[in-house]
Design a protein around this motif. Sequence first.
Motif, PDB file in Angstrom:
ATOM      1  N   LYS A  33      38.789  31.604  41.050  1.00 57.78           N
ATOM      2  CA  LYS A  33      37.659  31.094  40.276  1.00 57.78           C
ATOM      3  C   LYS A  33      36.648  30.405  41.196  1.00 57.78           C
ATOM      4  CE  LYS A  33      38.882  28.818  36.526  1.00 57.78           C
ATOM      5  NZ  LYS A  33      39.747  27.971  35.652  1.00 57.78           N
ATOM      6  N   GLN A  63      41.210  38.394  39.488  1.00 58.79           N
ATOM      7  CA  GLN A  63      41.181  37.105  38.790  1.00 58.79           C
ATOM      8  C   GLN A  63      41.401  37.305  37.293  1.00 58.79           C
ATOM      9  OE1 GLN A  63      38.551  35.582  36.609  1.00 58.79           O
ATOM     10  NE2 GLN A  63      40.015  33.876  36.399  1.00 58.79           N
ATOM     11  N   LYS A 103      34.741  33.145  42.920  1.00 54.65           N
ATOM     12  CA  LYS A 103      33.742  33.712  42.013  1.00 54.65           C
ATOM     13  C   LYS A 103      32.504  32.814  41.937  1.00 54.65           C
ATOM     14  CE  LYS A 103      34.906  35.544  38.092  1.00 54.65           C
ATOM     15  NZ  LYS A 103      35.518  35.718  36.743  1.00 54.65           N
ATOM     16  N   ARG A 157      44.488  35.739  35.080  1.00 57.79           N
ATOM     17  CA  ARG A 157      44.244  35.006  33.834  1.00 57.79           C
ATOM     18  C   ARG A 157      45.074  35.580  32.693  1.00 57.79           C
ATOM     19  NH1 ARG A 157      40.759  36.525  30.038  1.00 57.79           N
ATOM     20  NH2 ARG A 157      39.555  37.826  31.494  1.00 57.79           N
TER      21      ARG A 157
END
Length: 483
Positions: A462, A434, A465, A438
């Motif tokens: 996300k 992730q 997470k 990003r």
Amino acid sequence: MIKINKGKRFQQAVDAVEEFLRKAKGKDQASSHNSTEEKNRRNSSEERGKQSAGEEKRKAGLSEGKLKKATGEGKKRVSSVSSDRGSKSPLKRAQDQSPRKRGRPPKDEKDLTIPESSTVKKVMTGTVAGFKWPPSVGEPVKDSDPHFHHFLLSQTEKPAVCYQAITKKLKVCEEETGSTSIQAADSTAVNGSITPTDKKIGFLGLGLMGSGIVSNLLKMGHTVTVWNRTAEKCDLFIQEGARLGRTPAEVVSTCDITFACVSDPKAAKDVLGPSGVLQGIRPGKCYVDMSTVDADTVTELAQVIVSRGGRFLEAPVSGNQQLSNDGMLVILAAGDRGLYEDCSSCFQAMGKTSFFLGEVGNAAKMMLIVNMVQGSFMATIAEGLTLAQVTGQSQQTLLDILNQGQLASIFLDQKCQNILQGNFKPDFYLKYIQKDLRLAIALGDSVNHPTPMAAAANEVYKRAKALDQSDNDMSAVYRAYIH
């Protein structure tokens, strides 16, 4: 075989074969022509010897006239046959010499076999049998590690790029557009094993990737000093022969080349701080950062290392824990070219391939793009498996179908198996993929390039997470679709 549809090396090989056959054919024709003339001369001598000395003068003169005429016709026939050979194929000559019509075989030659020509025999048993073709680019070179390849990338005056494969005794140029070449350089591998550098190696960071890397460096005979924020992780490697560094500064000051493999841009900067790398850097010391970070971060690291007289190379790695343990990582390097070459035996110990991509920052960008593609693909796999489930389709059958198609790969099979078995033991942390997504999206923003697929995948990670999947394998993104 239509050469125009083949690669340039294939065309060159065919041209070489054809040139060889033309020369062999010419020699065969010349020898055949000479043997025919010699036979005619020998026959003429024998015929003259058979003539009786007591024959009448008129008969002798008549025989001599006939002999000259026959000899002249024989020479004409030889000349005609030779010219025919130069312009017609053996099959065509055979057809021309036959009085029968095409398509009507003789009654007594049903089992007719075509004898092998002398030219073919000479080609097969002579020079060609002993001819050794030069190795191709992908062919392992003798006295080098057959499982390892280096690629050097440097900018030319043209907009295209130049890849140079490092293998010791191979030098092959491959030009498709006039601007791309593959060349050989040095390799330290001997008979499939690795001759370790005599330089002292330091290593900072013993996470999923770093642990496998250090283990392989030790196995291949390198002298390694290790440091990790959690000191207990060093114990296993000390038992394997590594030395312990109490601080990053101590490791850098006692080693010639120090590698670092940490989690993110913040950790990469922190390791330079108090009692860190900068305290041990002095002229001639080498620092190689293997962390996956953004180009701005790695450029900043390079500047501070070089300002202290050190040499810097970025070398992020593509792979996972299993590939790290197996020494099958792909290394993307950029920065100090000489340092890249000094790291040759280390890269061979830890990976199957390394690429040199030019100036600092290029490797970071390429690594983020690679992981962007990988992370997006993983999210798509999870999406497909959940869609199969909710529509009443067998997830196992979907995997079987994918494994039989063009998408079949070790990555696809392993990640699907993780999902089907509910086993999300980390092989590549979800939180790190992730992070890379990003950073890749930010890279696209910096050049005003859209990354909608990566952005969509990033949102799914996300979500995962938020469901406490950060420390699980990236395949746990599946859980974002079922909750």
